[in-house]
Design an enzyme around this catalytic site. Structure first.
Site, PDB file in Angstrom:
ATOM      1  N   SER B 102     -56.262 -89.244  45.211  1.00  0.00           N
ATOM      2  CA  SER B 102     -55.833 -90.628  45.368  1.00  0.00           C
ATOM      3  C   SER B 102     -54.334 -90.707  45.680  1.00  0.00           C
ATOM      4  O   SER B 102     -53.568 -89.852  45.271  1.00  0.00           O
ATOM      5  CB  SER B 102     -56.133 -91.380  44.072  1.00  0.00           C
ATOM      6  OG  SER B 102     -55.370 -92.550  43.994  1.00  0.00           O
ATOM      7  N   CYS B 103     -53.943 -91.776  46.409  1.00  0.00           N
ATOM      8  CA  CYS B 103     -52.518 -92.004  46.682  1.00  0.00           C
ATOM      9  C   CYS B 103     -51.871 -92.814  45.568  1.00  0.00           C
ATOM     10  O   CYS B 103     -50.666 -93.007  45.549  1.00  0.00           O
ATOM     11  CB  CYS B 103     -52.324 -92.744  48.002  1.00  0.00           C
ATOM     12  SG  CYS B 103     -52.686 -91.738  49.428  1.00  0.00           S
ATOM     13  N   VAL B 104     -52.684 -93.351  44.690  1.00  0.00           N
ATOM     14  CA  VAL B 104     -52.122 -94.149  43.607  1.00  0.00           C
ATOM     15  C   VAL B 104     -52.597 -93.593  42.270  1.00  0.00           C
ATOM     16  O   VAL B 104     -52.427 -94.167  41.254  1.00  0.00           O
ATOM     17  CB  VAL B 104     -52.501 -95.643  43.730  1.00  0.00           C
ATOM     18  CG1 VAL B 104     -51.745 -96.274  44.877  1.00  0.00           C
ATOM     19  CG2 VAL B 104     -53.988 -95.812  43.911  1.00  0.00           C
TER      20      VAL B 104
END
Lengths: 158, 104
Positions: B102-104
């Protein structure tokens, strides 16, 4: 962990727009940097200040007029509420992906040690003050301060 | 992919050191990995986070900073304090699960 060839150690990101895509580019890249242990500064200026202004930060919208990615004739952008509707849809989808609303996102950045600054010239231009800005804003700084704080790192303009 | 001798076991890891098979994981391995990445000594909170991550991974739940921060175990700030400089990447490594996608 990763073989560090020349790992980025410090980053300063400038956000000068209140459009959803620009604000979120800033937040996602900024938060991602903090999560990777990169020293991170976020600098909000011009309309970008909306993202750190208490009364506006959770009303950041996706523009419809002039947005060539929207498969609708621009003139339909004049219909009231279209931008609101598009933004609603975006926030709904982002929430599913665990991309939080602006305030919560900024809190995540701050929790990880990222610093959030407001541009002095823009604050004066828009007749804002520290009280009107979100509590997590570290300080209102000049361009000179910004370059000082960015020393030794890289600067991104979103 | 390569193998690695750790806590008396030979396990498969990827090029970044993440376990390829979460079933290979033991608490002893977690302790060794934590030492390797210079984490502070593991506390109860660390183990609770590790359990949470392993459970989510087993259930196929995608990992995100927000999710762990809302887990009721730690908030985001505490997670950063437990795993400095890599709240998701370092916790995932020690928990023996894949690097978060995930990017977050």
């Amino acid at each position: 962990m990763v073989e560090n060839k020349e790992k980025i150690k410090k980053i300063s990101i400038i956000c000068a727009s209140a459009d959803l895509e620009t604000v979120y580019a800033t937040l996602i890249m900024g938060n991602g940097a903090v999560m990777d242990g990169i020293e991170t500064n976020l600098f909000f200026t011009f309309w970008g200040l909306n993202a750190i202004t208490k009364s506006k930060m959770n009303k950041i919208k996706a523009p419809v007029i002039g947005n060539t990615a929207i498969p609708l004739p621009s003139i339909l952008g004049l219909i009231p509420g279209l931008s609101w509707l598009l933004s609603k849809a975006m926030y709904w989808r982002m929430n599913q992906l665990d991309i939080p609303p602006v305030k919560e996102f900024l809190e995540m950045v701050e929790a990880g040690g990222g610093k959030i600054y407001a541009c002095k010239a823009a604050v004066e231009m828009f007749m804002l003050s520290k009280e009107k800005l979100w509590e997590g804003v570290d300080s209102i700084i000049t361009v000179g301060d910004f370059y000082d704080k960015s020393a030794g790192g890289q600067i991104i303009f979103t | 992919m390569s193998t690695k001798n750790i806590a008396g076991k030979t396990i498969e890891v990827n090029e970044e050191g993440y376990l390829l098979n979460m079933a290979d994981w033991t608490k002893e391995i977690a302790l060794e990995l934590a030492k390797e990445i210079n984490l502070p000594p593991l506390t109860d909170k660390h183990w609770q986070v590790i359990d949470y991550l392993r459970k989510n991974q087993a259930e196929g739940v995608a990992l995100s900073l927000r999710k762990v921060g809302n887990s009721g175990i730690v908030d985001v700030k505490e997670l950063y304090a437990l795993f400095p400089g890599g709240p998701l990447k370092k916790s995932a490594l020690v928990a023996g699960i894949p690097k978060p996608a995930s990017c977050v």
